[in-house]
Design a protein around this motif. Structure first.
Motif, PDB file in Angstrom:
ATOM      1  N   CYS A 178       0.863  -1.176   0.000  1.00  0.00           N
ATOM      2  CA  CYS A 178       0.000   0.000   0.000  1.00  0.00           C
ATOM      3  C   CYS A 178       0.899   1.225   0.000  1.00  0.00           C
ATOM      4  CB  CYS A 178      -0.900   0.012   1.233  1.00  0.00           C
ATOM      5  SG  CYS A 178      -2.573  -0.567   0.916  1.00  0.00           S
ATOM      6  N   ARG A 186      -3.959   0.600  -3.001  1.00  0.00           N
ATOM      7  CA  ARG A 186      -4.969   0.479  -1.950  1.00  0.00           C
ATOM      8  C   ARG A 186      -6.226  -0.193  -2.477  1.00  0.00           C
ATOM      9  NH1 ARG A 186      -7.367   4.662   2.535  1.00  0.00           N
ATOM     10  NH2 ARG A 186      -9.326   3.557   2.841  1.00  0.00           N
ATOM     11  N   GLU A 190      -7.914  -3.549  -0.887  1.00  0.00           N
ATOM     12  CA  GLU A 190      -9.305  -3.668  -0.453  1.00  0.00           C
ATOM     13  C   GLU A 190     -10.008  -4.812  -1.165  1.00  0.00           C
ATOM     14  OE1 GLU A 190     -11.453  -0.023  -0.795  1.00  0.00           O
ATOM     15  OE2 GLU A 190      -9.954   1.144   0.305  1.00  0.00           O
ATOM     16  N   GLY A 304     -10.337  -6.883   9.344  1.00  0.00           N
ATOM     17  CA  GLY A 304     -10.709  -5.847   8.394  1.00  0.00           C
ATOM     18  C   GLY A 304     -12.205  -5.591   8.465  1.00  0.00           C
ATOM     19  N   GLY A 306     -15.625  -3.534   7.037  1.00  0.00           N
ATOM     20  CA  GLY A 306     -16.194  -2.782   5.922  1.00  0.00           C
ATOM     21  C   GLY A 306     -17.633  -3.216   5.714  1.00  0.00           C
ATOM     22  N   LEU A 315     -15.319   1.668   4.616  1.00  0.00           N
ATOM     23  CA  LEU A 315     -14.404   0.959   5.497  1.00  0.00           C
ATOM     24  C   LEU A 315     -14.565   1.425   6.935  1.00  0.00           C
ATOM     25  CD1 LEU A 315     -11.079   0.952   3.438  1.00  0.00           C
ATOM     26  CD2 LEU A 315     -12.805  -0.843   3.591  1.00  0.00           C
ATOM     27  N   THR A 319      -9.479   0.092   9.806  1.00  0.00           N
ATOM     28  CA  THR A 319      -9.074  -0.445   8.502  1.00  0.00           C
ATOM     29  C   THR A 319      -8.671   0.682   7.565  1.00  0.00           C
ATOM     30  OG1 THR A 319     -10.645  -2.249   8.799  1.00  0.00           O
ATOM     31  CG2 THR A 319      -9.792  -1.902   6.585  1.00  0.00           C
ATOM     32  N   ASP A 320      -9.470   1.728   7.532  1.00  0.00           N
ATOM     33  CA  ASP A 320      -9.187   2.862   6.663  1.00  0.00           C
ATOM     34  C   ASP A 320      -7.857   3.516   7.027  1.00  0.00           C
ATOM     35  OD1 ASP A 320     -10.149   4.895   4.635  1.00  0.00           O
ATOM     36  OD2 ASP A 320      -9.885   6.192   6.381  1.00  0.00           O
ATOM     37  N   LEU A 323      -4.875   1.175   5.889  1.00  0.00           N
ATOM     38  CA  LEU A 323      -4.681   1.134   4.435  1.00  0.00           C
ATOM     39  C   LEU A 323      -4.236   2.490   3.886  1.00  0.00           C
ATOM     40  CD1 LEU A 323      -7.660  -1.108   3.259  1.00  0.00           C
ATOM     41  CD2 LEU A 323      -5.278  -1.751   3.641  1.00  0.00           C
ATOM     42  N   HIS A 334     -10.766 -10.574   6.817  1.00  0.00           N
ATOM     43  CA  HIS A 334     -12.163 -10.152   6.904  1.00  0.00           C
ATOM     44  C   HIS A 334     -13.042 -11.389   6.980  1.00  0.00           C
ATOM     45  CE1 HIS A 334     -15.817  -7.895   6.259  1.00  0.00           C
ATOM     46  NE2 HIS A 334     -16.102  -8.612   5.190  1.00  0.00           N
TER      47      HIS A 334
END
Length: 334
Positions: A178, A186, A190, A304, A306, A315, A319-320, A323, A334
């Motif tokens: 990332c 990114r 995701e 993760g 989302g 997200l 997590t946001d 990343l 996830h």
């Protein structure tokens, strides 16, 4: 075989085991040997490897997607992936993603400048980058004596991220990068984390692959966190030290949840302890990572988060934050 004959065989077998147990007691056999006799009586072969031993005997399969357009994967992620696979005795599978550009109908292309030439240039660039990246991976893996397989998959730009997620489903773990200045890294991360059903390790844009001596688990008792811990088991059991990190002040958490996980890990032979810290930063992801770095962590494990909101994928805060700017290798599931 008749039922009478089966009964005779079973009785004979049971009598034989009874005599073996009696002789074992007379000889002062340890309790485990007597326990093995009882297991054998019930038809259980206790000489077989335990599930954990069998899991350790299996060679892990790591997946490394290599982007070629619009931006190319870095040489650093190849180096990190090869080093990481080598340290854990895993096979590495590199997949270069060549991009095909849909051709625009003549009625439209006549209104645009050099459209056919632009498409040809983009596809040639993607093809050449794929060859370069595969060659780099091949050379690095050969020098490190890491088992490597390479393949090239052709896809289109609209399906690029879905293709990566689909390819990742075949492997135990995806190795990704990332980079803040390269937005597509990114988007790929995701897609893999939320679309492949497999865990991924996100590497920041610096050399960090190496032994995971100290592993930190970001734990909030959620389903995603539990899944991440399960996916990280091979690394947890090889780490010299594991810290279970609970972040308070961001959302309500039972005070003992981290300590309870640490106790379970200790009972399975892991050198684990619980750590609680307060949420102080404006970014949950940055707070977790900064605390992990203060603990001298080599890797962070976290779930993760989302969910879909209308037509967009939103997200979770942690997590946001991770990343957006990973600060250390992060295993996310996830």
């Amino acid at each position: 075989m008749s039922s009478n004959h089966q009964l005779q065989v079973q009785c004979s077998f049971g009598a034989s085991l009874t005599r073996r147990r009696a002789k074992a007691r007379e000889a002062g056999a340890p309790a485990i040997a007597l326990h093995q006799c009882r297991l054998a009586t019930n038809g259980i072969d206790c000489n077989r490897d335990s599930p954990r031993e069998m899991e350790q005997d299996m060679t892990a399969q790591y997946f490394l997607p290599l982007a070629t357009y619009p931006d190319s994967s870095s040489g650093l992620i190849i180096s990190n992936a090869v080093a990481f696979a080598g340290y854990y005795g895993a096979n590495l599978h590199a997949c270069a993603l060549r991009v095909g550009i849909p051709h625009i109908p003549n009625a439209w292309s006549s209104l645009l400048l050099d459209t056919p030439q632009m498409i040809e240039h983009a596809e040639t660039l993607s093809r050449d980058r794929a060859a370069t990246l595969v060659a780099a991976a091949t050379n690095l893996a050969a020098n490190a004596m890491v088992e490597l397989s390479c393949r090239t998959v052709k896809t289109t730009l609209p399906l690029l991220h879905e293709t990566v997620a689909t390819e990742a489903r075949f492997f135990d773990l995806a190795i990704l990068e990332c980079i803040a200045d390269v937005p597509d890294t990114r988007i790929v991360a995701e897609a893999v984390i939320f679309g492949s059903g497999r865990p991924a390790i996100i590497f920041p844009n610096k050399t960090l692959a190496g032994p995971i001596d100290h592993l930190v688990i970001a734990w909030d008792g959620s389903r995603a966190a539990a899944r991440a811990v399960s996916d990280a088991n091979p690394f947890i059991h090889k780490a010299k030290r594991v810290s279970v990190l609970s972040l308070t002040g961001e959302k309500p958490l039972p005070e003992t949840t981290g300590a309870h996980l640490a106790e379970i890990l200790v009972s399975s032979g892991v050198n684990a302890s619980a750590t609680v810290t307060r949420f102080t930063s404006s970014s949950t992801g940055q707070s977790i990572q900064q605390t992990a770095l203060e603990l001298s962590a080599d890797m962070l494990v976290m779930g993760g988060f989302g969910h879909s909101r209308l037509r967009d994928f939103v997200l979770g805060g942690a997590t946001d934050g991770v990343l957006e700017k990973p600060l250390l290798p992060v295993l996310m599931s996830h």
